[in-house]
Design a protein around this motif. Structure first.
Motif, PDB file in Angstrom:
ATOM      1  N   PRO A  20       0.827  -1.212   0.000  1.00 23.57           N
ATOM      2  CA  PRO A  20       0.000   0.000   0.000  1.00 23.57           C
ATOM      3  C   PRO A  20       0.858   1.258   0.000  1.00 23.57           C
ATOM      4  O   PRO A  20       1.937   1.300   0.592  1.00 23.57           O
ATOM      5  CB  PRO A  20      -0.797  -0.124   1.306  1.00 23.57           C
ATOM      6  N   VAL A  21       0.373   2.276  -0.691  1.00 22.46           N
ATOM      7  CA  VAL A  21       1.017   3.590  -0.713  1.00 22.46           C
ATOM      8  C   VAL A  21       0.121   4.544   0.065  1.00 22.46           C
ATOM      9  O   VAL A  21      -1.068   4.660  -0.239  1.00 22.46           O
ATOM     10  CB  VAL A  21       1.202   4.096  -2.153  1.00 22.46           C
ATOM     11  N   VAL A  22       0.684   5.202   1.068  1.00 17.51           N
ATOM     12  CA  VAL A  22      -0.126   6.090   1.914  1.00 17.51           C
ATOM     13  C   VAL A  22       0.409   7.514   1.853  1.00 17.51           C
ATOM     14  O   VAL A  22       1.582   7.757   1.558  1.00 17.51           O
ATOM     15  CB  VAL A  22      -0.135   5.605   3.385  1.00 17.51           C
ATOM     16  N   ASP A  23      -0.494   8.462   2.127  1.00 17.69           N
ATOM     17  CA  ASP A  23      -0.078   9.866   2.146  1.00 17.69           C
ATOM     18  C   ASP A  23       0.431  10.240   3.531  1.00 17.69           C
ATOM     19  O   ASP A  23       0.581   9.371   4.414  1.00 17.69           O
ATOM     20  CB  ASP A  23      -1.229  10.770   1.699  1.00 17.69           C
ATOM     21  N   GLY A  27      -2.659   4.544  -2.975  1.00 15.36           N
ATOM     22  CA  GLY A  27      -2.409   3.667  -4.125  1.00 15.36           C
ATOM     23  C   GLY A  27      -1.995   2.287  -3.655  1.00 15.36           C
ATOM     24  O   GLY A  27      -1.873   2.022  -2.455  1.00 15.36           O
ATOM     25  N   LEU A  28      -1.779   1.418  -4.622  1.00 15.00           N
ATOM     26  CA  LEU A  28      -1.418   0.032  -4.298  1.00 15.00           C
ATOM     27  C   LEU A  28      -0.500  -0.521  -5.382  1.00 15.00           C
ATOM     28  O   LEU A  28      -0.835  -0.504  -6.568  1.00 15.00           O
ATOM     29  CB  LEU A  28      -2.683  -0.835  -4.202  1.00 15.00           C
ATOM     30  N   HIS A  29       0.670  -0.960  -4.960  1.00 15.16           N
ATOM     31  CA  HIS A  29       1.579  -1.660  -5.866  1.00 15.16           C
ATOM     32  C   HIS A  29       1.364  -3.161  -5.693  1.00 15.16           C
ATOM     33  O   HIS A  29       1.266  -3.651  -4.568  1.00 15.16           O
ATOM     34  CB  HIS A  29       3.043  -1.334  -5.545  1.00 15.16           C
ATOM     35  N   THR A  30       1.290  -3.871  -6.817  1.00 13.23           N
ATOM     36  CA  THR A  30       1.221  -5.326  -6.736  1.00 13.23           C
ATOM     37  C   THR A  30       2.508  -5.914  -7.287  1.00 13.23           C
ATOM     38  O   THR A  30       3.223  -5.274  -8.078  1.00 13.23           O
ATOM     39  CB  THR A  30       0.034  -5.889  -7.540  1.00 13.23           C
ATOM     40  N   LEU A  31       2.805  -7.142  -6.880  1.00  8.91           N
ATOM     41  CA  LEU A  31       4.047  -7.789  -7.301  1.00  8.91           C
ATOM     42  C   LEU A  31       4.140  -7.867  -8.818  1.00  8.91           C
ATOM     43  O   LEU A  31       5.186  -7.620  -9.410  1.00  8.91           O
ATOM     44  CB  LEU A  31       4.139  -9.198  -6.702  1.00  8.91           C
ATOM     45  N   ARG A  32       3.016  -8.201  -9.454  1.00  9.55           N
ATOM     46  CA  ARG A  32       3.048  -8.354 -10.919  1.00  9.55           C
ATOM     47  C   ARG A  32       3.317  -7.026 -11.623  1.00  9.55           C
ATOM     48  O   ARG A  32       3.989  -6.980 -12.639  1.00  9.55           O
ATOM     49  CB  ARG A  32       1.736  -8.963 -11.411  1.00  9.55           C
TER      50      ARG A  32
END
Length: 226
Positions: free
Chosen positions: A3-6, A13-18
């Protein structure tokens, strides 16, 4: 998932492995030979085909597919025979693994050996002009597929074979003699090293042109023919 937080700790936002490991999609199709019975494993494969045996909690063939997808290969066909439904029910059409999975089902009354499915796959492929990647379905590997495909292309080979180094210790003192019978050397318990077939191939479709559509074809015959 990362997860990306402010600054206030709220999700932004959200980064996934793929998405992080995503690579450029490749057009080369892959064939996984997953029809073996795995008879050497005895009762372990009575109800589970060898490619579905679990390593660290996941089936071997699932790990192999994820590895291919990680290198941008999304067109995957599985050659299946023994307990084929166990494999197809688990993997489905590949949509939940970011790829397309097709199945080449072998007739149990007309076995094709290890090379027959390769011949059948190449001839049924929608793009027979380019190279084809073939892998045994019981591999636990982290091979660099980009490097493998690059080597095949740059060397202009008809077939490229992935090999693994295998060592064998001779438990005796090995004596070497000349033609006249005199001893020339003696080595105590020498270790011999051999490159052995790892069950990974890149091949050009033309190499299977002269093989029949029926009967068993060992993969070694296809290699020897080149």
């Amino acid at each position: 998932q990362i997860p990306v937080v402010d600054d206030q700790g709220r999700l932004a936002g959200l980064h996934t492995l793929r998405s992080i490991l995503g690579r450029e999609s490749k057009s080369i199709p892959a064939l996984i030979l997953a029809g073996g019975r795995g008879s050497r494993l005895g009762h372990h494969t009575e109800k589970v085909p060898k490619p579905m045996m679990r390593v660290a909690g996941r089936p071997i063939v699932e790990r192999l597919i994820d590895h291919l997808v990680g290198y941008g290969i999304h067109n995957i066909t599985l050659s299946v025979a023994y307990l084929a439904e166990v494999i197809s029910e688990y993997l489905g059409d590949g949509s939940n693994r970011h790829c397309s999975i097709d199945y080449l089902v072998e007739d149990p009354l007309s076995p094709r050996g290890t090379g027959g499915p390769v011949v059948d796959f190449v001839r049924s492929s929608s793009s027979p002009a380019g190279s084809v990647l073939v892998l045994n379905g019981d591999l636990v590997t982290d091979i660099n597929i980009d490097w493998l495909l690059s080597e095949h292309s740059e060397r202009g080979a008809d077939i490229t074979i992935g090999t693994q180094s295998h060592t064998q210790e001779i438990p005796y003192g090995v004596v070497r003699k000349g033609k006249d019978g005199w001893v020339t050397d003696i080595q105590e318990k020498p270790v011999l090293e051999f490159p052995v077939n790892a069950g990974i191939y890149v091949l050009n479709p033309k190499v299977v042109e002269h093989f029949p559509d029926q009967g068993e074809i060992p993969m070694t015959d296809i290699v020897q023919a080149c």
